[in-house]
Scaffold this motif. Structure first.
Motif, PDB file in Angstrom:
ATOM      1  N   LYS A   1     -54.689-110.484 -36.552  1.00  0.00           N
ATOM      2  CA  LYS A   1     -55.980-110.560 -36.532  1.00  0.00           C
ATOM      3  C   LYS A   1     -56.411-110.041 -38.568  1.00  0.00           C
ATOM      4  O   LYS A   1     -58.099-110.216 -38.030  1.00  0.00           O
TER       5      LYS A   1
ATOM      6  N   PHE B   1     -59.836-111.994 -39.398  1.00  0.00           N
ATOM      7  CA  PHE B   1     -61.043-111.379 -39.593  1.00  0.00           C
ATOM      8  C   PHE B   1     -61.382-111.901 -40.782  1.00  0.00           C
ATOM      9  O   PHE B   1     -62.691-111.671 -41.312  1.00  0.00           O
TER      10      PHE B   1
ATOM     11  N   GLN C   1     -65.252-113.149 -41.748  1.00  0.00           N
ATOM     12  CA  GLN C   1     -66.378-113.240 -43.053  1.00  0.00           C
ATOM     13  C   GLN C   1     -66.668-113.330 -43.880  1.00  0.00           C
ATOM     14  O   GLN C   1     -67.736-113.371 -44.617  1.00  0.00           O
TER      15      GLN C   1
END
Length: 590
Positions: free
Chosen positions: A561, A565, A569
């Motif tokens: 995760k 992420f 980003q």
């Protein structure tokens, strides 16, 4: 089943690189043909008549024809016209140029098949791009000045033209879950609508809807409905088992594929069931419909089957490869399952597969469309049509954002009441529509324009009671998505996908069956009644379990995760530049 890339123009353009980019659609034979104002590269996947004599194009009296797909009733057509035309090959396509010259473009009404087709009439200086009734086979085009470029896949066009992503189309796609035809991910690249053709004459383009069924409610009782359904379905299976190469079936635990299996296995004992095991799927489906039952049905009946697994490891090793070959963003994990099934089929020498696409549409639609039925769609659609003429139609887009942001459910309720045509197009979609206020007006304009187009097309085919109105419109919603991704995923492995439940005679008959028979006492009640005594109880009464991966479970790993992420980003600029600044901002702050 094949693939082509070409153009209508006096220019001389090299097609070799374009053709190579879609060679997976036709690895068996390749050629490039050209005339005074056209050029086409054709990649052949040999299914009917494997000899080199069946290579396209086929010609007759100044007519040249290229077909991607299958003409299922070719044997009947050849026999019907045998006194006036003698076919020299066993190909299903050879009869087409003769039929066109004999009857003009109206010959399409005699064809039962799935196809995207190019017809070049050198005598009349006419060129046609044609798509089958339900859009089973894809066909894209770009009009540039006096030239028309076309292809079975968008990626091939990139070698000939500079394509630019369409921000509004992608935002609309993200908001609804469907990339509604004729839209694509690119500006000025369009898909021909199902059941339509483009006539290209003197550099002018004209799109025509050729498939115009007459659909009126019948007065059959359930016994007669079952008899007629099974009779037409039996012929549909016969047609789709015509093949000079091995045939298999994508088997789940649901009604559609098992009904096809039970019928087809009687006629084709060597039919192989292709099964995909998905670890932990039962946790998201809350049932074992697709987990254990497909294998059980094969073992109990001594049916041949092959089995593969789609787990997180497979996803991790293949996702980038699959994405790189697909021409649009992938928003549905069921697309990936088709890729794995087709891969297994190819590994085992299976070149043709049957699938259950179309079952939900002909037997009553989808649960996520039920609210529109409850709302009495017929009356509201009349109101929608009248209000459009009077320019008084209420627009959700006019409501200030701060009011809509109070409650997403409130917004959906307003859409359902005041803009049912918009609601229908978004009722399958994700919540990505809400953080895209910067694209709100673009999305609304696209959906409004297309929904009116679909409504007007569908309205022409139904009597005043408009039975099955939603089910028919699914040609442009759910069926459009399924037909596209099943074609792309299967053809990546040079495997042809056939859908017996999408035979046009079967589809038209089921559109005349009153909806009260289809959806009373639960989803697909009519189908369960038809399948009674045909399928075992544990298949007949299985809960519905659509094709999907348990991604929410697989992605629970904290380290994974974090990696995901960070990746998102770092690449938010891609979303900001190509889809929505608001969506990028929302993800940044998430």
């Amino acid at each position: 089943m094949c693939g082509f890339i070409g153009y209508f123009s006096h220019e001389k353009i090299d097609l070799k690189a374009s053709a190579k980019s879609i060679i997976h659609r036709g690895p068996d034979q390749q050629n490039i043909s050209e005339g005074a104002d056209w050029k086409i590269a054709f990649n052949r996947l040999s299914i009917i008549d494997k000899s080199n004599n069946a290579m396209q194009p086929f010609s007759y009296d100044g007519v040249k024809v290229f077909v991607n797909g299958e003409i299922y009733n070719y044997l009947e057509l050849r026999k019907m016209y045998s006194k006036s035309y003698n076919c020299k090959t066993k190909s299903d396509v050879e009869i087409i140029p003769y039929l066109y010259r004999l009857k003009g473009i109206n010959f399409l009404k005699e064809i039962n098949g799935m196809f995207s087709m190019v017809i070049i009439d050198e005598k009349l200086k006419l060129n046609y791009l044609i798509r089958d009734r339900f859009g089973k086979k894809p066909l894209f085009y770009v009009k540039k000045n006096d030239s028309l470029f076309f292809s079975s896949e968008i990626k091939a066009l990139k070698y000939l033209l500079k394509l630019k992503l369409s921000k509004s189309n992608l935002a609309t796609y993200m908001s609804s879950g469907f990339l509604f035809e004729p839209l694509t991910s690119y500006e000025n690249v369009f898909s021909i609508l199902p059941g339509s053709y483009i006539k290209f004459e003197k550099s002018q383009l004209n799109e025509v809807q050729w498939y115009k069924p007459v659909i009126k409610q019948n007065n059959f009782d359930k016994k007669e409905i079952k008899k007629n359904f099974l009779q037409i379905f039996d012929q549909s299976i016969d047609f789709r088992l015509r093949s000079d190469v091995p045939v298999g079936i994508f088997l789940s635990g649901g009604l559609d594929s098992n009904l096809i299996l039970r019928n087809a296995i009687k006629k084709y004992p060597n039919l192989v069931s292709v099964i995909c095991e998905i670890p932990q799927k039962e946790k998201i489906a809350n049932n074992f419909t697709d987990v254990k039952k497909p294998e059980n049905i094969c073992k109990e009946n001594n049916y041949k089957f092959i089995k593969t697994k789609f787990d997180f490891e497979y996803l991790n090793n293949n996702l980038i490869k699959i994405i790189s070959k697909y021409d649009h963003p992938i928003l549905n994990s069921g697309i990936l399952i088709f890729y794995r099934l087709a891969e297994l089929a190819k590994e085992n020498g299976i070149k043709v597969v049957l699938s259950g696409i179309g079952g939900d549409e002909i037997f009553g639609g989808y649960p996520w469309q039920d609210k529109l039925r409850i709302r009495n769609m017929v009356l509201k659609m009349k109101f929608f049509n009248k209000s459009q003429k009077n320019k008084k139609f209420f627009k959700i887009s006019l409501i200030p954002n701060f009011l809509l942001n109070i409650s997403k459910r409130f917004k959906r309720l307003l859409e359902l009441i005041f803009e049912p045509h918009i609601w229908l197009m978004k009722c399958f979609g994700s919540d990505f529509q809400y953080p895209m206020n910067d694209m709100k007006n673009n999305i609304h304009a696209k959906l409004n324009e297309l929904s009116k187009k679909y409504y007007l097309i569908t309205n022409n085919f139904f009597d005043k009671k408009k039975y099955n109105f939603i089910n028919y419109q699914n040609i442009y919603y759910s069926l459009s998505l399924q037909n596209y991704f099943s074609d792309q995923m299967c053809m990546m492995h040079s495997v042809e996908n056939r859908a017996p439940l999408l035979d046009f005679k079967l589809f038209e008959f089921m559109m005349t069956v009153p909806e009260k028979y289809k959806i009373s006492k639960g989803s697909k009640k009519l189908q369960r009644d038809i399948c009674k005594y045909i399928l075992p109880d544990y298949i007949l009464n299985s809960p519905k379990s659509g094709p999907s991966l348990p991604l929410n479970i697989w992605l629970e790993n904290n380290a994974l995760k974090k990696d995901l992420f960070n990746y998102i980003q770092k690449n938010l600029y891609i979303i900001e530049n190509n889809i929505s600044k608001d969506l990028a901002k929302s993800l940044k702050n998430y």
